[in-house]
Design an enzyme around this catalytic site. Structure first.
Site, PDB file in Angstrom:
ATOM      1  N   THR A  96       0.854  -1.201   0.000  1.00 13.12           N
ATOM      2  CA  THR A  96       0.000   0.000   0.000  1.00 13.12           C
ATOM      3  C   THR A  96       0.884   1.244   0.000  1.00 13.12           C
ATOM      4  OG1 THR A  96      -1.892   1.038   1.110  1.00 13.12           O
ATOM      5  CG2 THR A  96      -0.256   0.038   2.550  1.00 13.12           C
ATOM      6  N   ASN A  97       0.318   2.408   0.250  1.00 14.72           N
ATOM      7  CA  ASN A  97       1.127   3.630   0.326  1.00 14.72           C
ATOM      8  C   ASN A  97       0.642   4.495   1.488  1.00 14.72           C
ATOM      9  OD1 ASN A  97      -0.956   5.560  -0.622  1.00 14.72           O
ATOM     10  ND2 ASN A  97      -0.814   4.353  -2.489  1.00 14.72           N
TER      11      ASN A  97
END
Ligand code: CTP
Length: 398
Positions: free
Chosen positions: A208-209
């Protein structure tokens, strides 16, 4: 100062929820509104006028009979942009439905022709009583707006039925939407995407980020305040749902893409504030990878560009806004994205700037429109950035 220059008359009738009206008065004043508070005699038993005076910086009205205020009961309702009554007790609703004018607040309601917002609050049995329900139906039919009551604990204990007054922030959001009146986003359908997506590495781990989704949430809440019907497509996160906004949760970029495609045909505005994962693990296993297997090599494959992929299916006249998060040379790269993704507006920010980008309440952005217009905004909180973006959207909607 979103409510600068606006005049709000805040009526408080006598219920225990009146302690929350202090916060509401404060929030309205903080948003820039001139707030005149009117207390019924019972309300003044719960919270003393001096409390509201200190919070609003203005005199508080409590009686029809105070010397020097003989015409306030008609002058103030005529002058105010909005009359809010919070809490509106069962007794107040009954008097309002009958059209009584037996105290200052009731007289003001009778003299009022502009918008009125009522926030009922009372014991759950009193709320469920047919008398109260019929009074509410009457008031609704007359065009008065209602917010709440909600299900939740009451002063007398837990409850599973409505009765509890809506929170001040919720009442404020409804008040703001009414104050915007028939704004240019009124009746428009706005789709906002927010936050990161998560791509499975295996059944328990994800790629993810760092996007928190705050920018998209602020955009959704600001668009609703401007009268829009708002759908927020949000990645995983813990931010509370914005008042009035329909929220649909998504997990992966593929899910977000499907949700955007489904929502787009009915949209007047699409704002892609999400940070979809640009890569996802190719062929994730359906069992957890064991650390005992040693070093792990994962092939990441690019995900689809959702925004670019909408080009062929955008409704005619829809305004499409993208974001460009860069690390250096941001404006030039943002312009290139506007071209490549065929956008009406691109909101450019540089993740390397202090206070900008992910995980902050603030952002420093530059707005670039299709016609080459460029506007660099100072460091602002994300709600103010959202307002500036929506100003630009409204211009393009015409
Ligand atoms: N976006 C999208 N689909 C993706 C990635 C991004 O629709 N898979 C959208 C974002 O919501 C944003 C805009 O495209 O509005 C730009 O995102 P950004 O990450 O800055 O650009 P990318 O398209 O990923 O390009 P690059 O990686 O080359 O910077």
């Amino acid at each position: 100062m979103r409510l600068a220059g606006r005049h709000v008359l805040l009526g408080v009738s006598g219920g225990i929820a009146s302690y929350k009206s202090c916060t509401l008065a404060r929030r309205l004043a903080e948003a820039g509104a001139r707030v005149d508070v009117v207390l019924t005699r019972a309300a003044a038993e719960f919270v003393r006028p001096v409390t509201f005076e200190a919070l609003t910086g203005r005199p508080v009205l409590t009686s029809l009979w105070t010397p020097g205020t003989a015409l306030d009961h008609v002058r103030l309702p005529a002058d105010a942009d909005l009359l809010v009554v919070a809490p509106a007790t069962a007794d107040f609703l009954a008097r309002a439905a009958l059209g009584l004018a037996d105290d200052l607040l009731a007289a003001m309601l009778l003299a009022r022709t502009g918008p009125v917002l009522l926030a009922p609050a009372m014991n759950d049995a009193m709320f469920a009583h047919p008398a109260t329900q019929e009074n509410l139906a009457t008031l609704r039919r007359r065009g008065l707006h209602l917010v709440g009551p909600e299900v939740g604990p009451l002063a007398e204990g837990p409850s599973e039925r409505p009765g509890r007054m809506s929170e001040p922030e919720v009442i404020l959001a409804h008040a703001e939407r009414l104050l915007h009146g028939a704004g240019r986003l009124s009746g428009r359908r706005v789709v906002v995407t927010a936050g990161a997506t998560r791509e499975p590495l295996d059944p328990v781990r994800v790629v993810t980020n760092r996007s928190s989704g705050r920018m998209g949430y602020r955009l959704a809440e600001a668009a609703w305040a401007r009268g829009a019907e708002v759908l927020l497509l949000a990645g995983p996160g813990t931010l509370p749902d914005p008042v009035g906004v329909a929220v649909r949760r998504v997990e992966t970029t593929v899910e977000l893409e499907a949700a955007v495609r489904e929502a787009l045909p009915a949209a007047d505005v699409l704002v892609m504030a999400a940070a979809p994962a640009d890569y996802r693990p190719a062929a994730p296993p359906d069992r957890k990878r064991s650390r005992q297997a040693g070093a792990l090599q994962v092939t990441l494959e690019p995900t689809a560009d959702i925004l670019a992929g909408t080009r062929a299916v955008r409704p005619v006249g829809a305004v499409v806004v993208g974001f460009a998060l860069e690390t250096g040379d941001a404006v030039a790269k943002g312009r290139a994205k506007l071209e490549r993704k065929d956008l009406d507006l691109v909101v450019v920010n540089d993740a390397l700037e202090p206070g900008a980008g992910f995980e902050h309440e603030t952002n420093r952005v530059t707005l670039i429109d299709r016609d080459g217009g460029e506007r660099a905004l100072p460091l602002l909180d994300k709600r103010a950035v959202a307002e500036a973006i929506l100003d630009a959207v409204e211009v393009r909607l015409g």
